[in-house]
Scaffold this motif. Structure first.
Motif, PDB file in Angstrom:
ATOM      1  N   PRO A 107     -41.196  79.392  69.971  1.00  0.00           N
ATOM      2  CA  PRO A 107     -39.919  79.867  69.420  1.00  0.00           C
ATOM      3  C   PRO A 107     -39.155  78.749  68.733  1.00  0.00           C
ATOM      4  O   PRO A 107     -39.227  77.584  69.114  1.00  0.00           O
ATOM      5  N   ARG A 108     -38.414  79.139  67.718  1.00  0.00           N
ATOM      6  CA  ARG A 108     -37.634  78.161  66.953  1.00  0.00           C
ATOM      7  C   ARG A 108     -36.370  78.823  66.423  1.00  0.00           C
ATOM      8  O   ARG A 108     -36.308  80.050  66.279  1.00  0.00           O
ATOM      9  N   ILE A 109     -35.390  78.006  66.124  1.00  0.00           N
ATOM     10  CA  ILE A 109     -34.162  78.452  65.480  1.00  0.00           C
ATOM     11  C   ILE A 109     -34.274  78.158  63.990  1.00  0.00           C
ATOM     12  O   ILE A 109     -34.619  77.040  63.595  1.00  0.00           O
ATOM     13  N   VAL A 110     -34.003  79.149  63.173  1.00  0.00           N
ATOM     14  CA  VAL A 110     -34.036  78.988  61.722  1.00  0.00           C
ATOM     15  C   VAL A 110     -32.643  79.273  61.181  1.00  0.00           C
ATOM     16  O   VAL A 110     -32.025  80.280  61.540  1.00  0.00           O
ATOM     17  N   THR A 111     -32.158  78.375  60.330  1.00  0.00           N
ATOM     18  CA  THR A 111     -30.884  78.602  59.660  1.00  0.00           C
ATOM     19  C   THR A 111     -31.155  79.184  58.282  1.00  0.00           C
ATOM     20  O   THR A 111     -31.868  78.590  57.469  1.00  0.00           O
ATOM     21  N   ARG A 112     -30.602  80.356  58.020  1.00  0.00           N
ATOM     22  CA  ARG A 112     -30.837  81.034  56.748  1.00  0.00           C
ATOM     23  C   ARG A 112     -29.850  80.553  55.680  1.00  0.00           C
ATOM     24  O   ARG A 112     -28.919  79.812  55.967  1.00  0.00           O
ATOM     25  N   GLU A 113     -30.098  81.002  54.459  1.00  0.00           N
ATOM     26  CA  GLU A 113     -29.290  80.539  53.333  1.00  0.00           C
ATOM     27  C   GLU A 113     -27.806  80.850  53.508  1.00  0.00           C
ATOM     28  O   GLU A 113     -26.949  80.107  53.021  1.00  0.00           O
ATOM     29  N   ASP A 114     -27.493  81.943  54.198  1.00  0.00           N
ATOM     30  CA  ASP A 114     -26.081  82.304  54.383  1.00  0.00           C
ATOM     31  C   ASP A 114     -25.441  81.573  55.562  1.00  0.00           C
ATOM     32  O   ASP A 114     -24.280  81.813  55.896  1.00  0.00           O
ATOM     33  N   GLY A 115     -26.206  80.688  56.203  1.00  0.00           N
ATOM     34  CA  GLY A 115     -25.684  79.924  57.328  1.00  0.00           C
ATOM     35  C   GLY A 115     -25.926  80.560  58.684  1.00  0.00           C
ATOM     36  O   GLY A 115     -25.711  79.908  59.720  1.00  0.00           O
ATOM     37  N   SER A 116     -26.351  81.815  58.718  1.00  0.00           N
ATOM     38  CA  SER A 116     -26.628  82.465  59.995  1.00  0.00           C
ATOM     39  C   SER A 116     -27.904  81.902  60.607  1.00  0.00           C
ATOM     40  O   SER A 116     -28.786  81.403  59.900  1.00  0.00           O
ATOM     41  N   LYS A 117     -27.999  81.984  61.916  1.00  0.00           N
ATOM     42  CA  LYS A 117     -29.152  81.434  62.632  1.00  0.00           C
ATOM     43  C   LYS A 117     -29.935  82.565  63.295  1.00  0.00           C
ATOM     44  O   LYS A 117     -29.344  83.530  63.788  1.00  0.00           O
TER      45      LYS A 117
END
Length: 462
Positions: A107-117
């Motif tokens: 598992p990993r945390i990804v930060t999307r372009e809109d800043g949401s994780k």
């Protein structure tokens, strides 16, 4: 600070630890459908029982003929309903593996372009992330108060993704232990990322298959065409006669037990911003079918259906073969709502078919199951409490929604334990459950924990 404010503060301060625990859980390859992962499924059950016991919910792993169950109890002796929380620790297979961006069990945390994780891993949304929202809410309560606000039973299974073959026998064998005032299930979704939802209607399902037999062998269409009955024509007639020109289903008594949704709920649905153009446009269509006096949202949530899932007969290979087949086949499903009786739907369908079979032909029926629809009483006190808790957390009114499909365990709870279920989930349509790169919004996880804390607090109120 009030108790609930203290609990919410504890949830916020402990979020990183909550994520670490979720990640440990997500790393376990609990794929129930594949015998190669039988040890992993038991490891997941043991992990849950250990975590629950450590926070004061005395839990154990129970063997079944398949994957084990996890059952835990916290008896507080406090007034208020005794609730059962259900979830499943098993996950779907990860195939096709090459479509995952990274290891599905890392598992990993990804930060999307809109800043949401987002949390990316198999099971992050279905159902480990959802399940852990409740566990972490209970953990926060125990840390702040030393107890839960009401009696809780926790019940986790490990075969939901492979048909739950052990579930019904286990419920029957443990009926007295598992019967509670209300079941809570977190295996559903929100209306959108800012609008919480409670699923109050689940459609039932009837599955039927027919085989129509005519001549004793396939026939040459030049020699016999026009004289010998073609079973494909019979099936076409059966299907065509199942709807009238307004889209209504013509089976005798089909709409008996169908219940209209209260006007205030319909008005609430009008505020949800559902777009028929977008809904159908996403699948390349534009013209709604079905009952012409009903909207597509009603079609999905509150109206029954009659669908042809497959039909075949005669030559299906390349090119042409001038044949009249000896037999033809079709598969049908009916989604049921309200108080429709599945057995009466089966009887009505079979009567409809038999009435269209010529006397020198025959029909064989195969049942693929029949289960009723389920719904909550819109005036149920616990529903109002759930709505208030969600509105307090999300700042917007919780939508009372229907589900086009079914969640079998809810029916099992009703039939075996005579227990209603309140379905509150925090998944989103784009979570890619069952698909590569499954994800769960960090916001859904965090506010999901806070939401369950509020729900428990509200249910505990007199």
């Amino acid at each position: 600070m009030s108790t609930i404010d203290q609990v919410l503060a504890q949830i916020d301060s402990d979020l990183d630890n909550s994520l670490n625990r979720l990640f440990d859980f997500l790393k376990i390859k609990s794929i129930s459908a594949d015998p190669a992962y039988i040890d992993d499924c038991r490891n997941a059950a043991n992990w849950l029982a250990r975590e629950l016991s450590e926070i004061g919910i005395e839990s154990s792993v129970r063997d079944t003929t398949g994957q084990p169950m996890v059952v835990g109890h916290r008896k507080t002796g406090k007034p208020g309903p005794h609730v059962l929380f259900y979830g499943h620790y098993d996950v779907q297979p990860v195939d096709p593996l090459d479509l995952w961006d990274t290891d599905p069990f890392e598992p990993r945390i990804v930060t999307r372009e809109d800043g949401s994780k987002i949390i990316v891993a198999r099971g992050s949304a279905d159902d480990k992330g959802q399940l852990m929202t409740f566990v972490e809410a209970a953990r926060a309560y125990m840390a702040v108060q030393g107890d839960l606000p009401l009696d809780v039973t926790v019940f986790f299974e490990g075969e939901e993704e492979s048909g739950s073959p052990s579930l019904e026998p286990f419920l029957e064998a443990n009926k007295n232990e598992l019967s509670c005032d209300l079941a809570l299930v977190c295996d559903t979704g929100m209306w959108d990322e800012n609008t919480p939802a409670i699923s109050v209607m689940l459609r039932g399902l009837v599955g039927e298959e027919i085989t129509i037999k005519a001549a004793n062998r396939d026939l040459h269409s030049g020699h016999y065409g026009g004289s010998a009955t073609n079973p494909n024509h019979i099936i076409a007639k059966i299907i065509a006669d199942m709807r009238d020109d307004t889209g209504k289903i013509t089976l005798d008594g089909f709409y008996d037990g169908v219940i209209d949704v209260p006007e205030d709920v319909m008005k609430m649905w009008d505020t949800l911003g559902f777009s028929t153009d977008v809904f159908l446009g996403d699948i390349g269509l534009s013209v709604p079918c079905g009952e012409q006096d009903r909207t597509p949202l009603e079609h999905i949530w509150t109206r029954p259906t009659a669908e042809v899932n497959g039909m075949w007969g005669g030559y299906l290979g390349a090119g042409s073969k001038t044949v009249i087949p000896a037999e033809a086949h079709a598969k049908f499903t009916f989604r049921l709502v309200g108080d429709q009786d599945p057995e009466k739907i089966v009887e009505a369908f079979r009567a409809h078919v038999r009435a269209r079979i010529p006397e020198d032909c025959s029909v064989e029926f195969t049942s693929h199951g029949a289960s009723p629809a389920l719904r909550l009483d819109f005036n149920m006190p616990s529903l109002a409490k759930g709505k208030k808790a969600l509105q307090d957390e999300w700042g917007t009114e919780a939508a009372l929604i229907g589900m086009g499909g079914s969640i079998p365990v809810v029916g099992d709870f009703k039939r075996s334990l005579n227990m209603d279920t309140m379905l509150i989930g925090f998944g989103l349509e784009d979570d890619s459950i069952h698909s590569p790169n499954e994800k769960y919004n960090l916001k859904s996880f965090h506010k999901g924990i806070r939401s369950w804390a509020r729900v428990l607090d509200e249910l505990a109120q007199g």
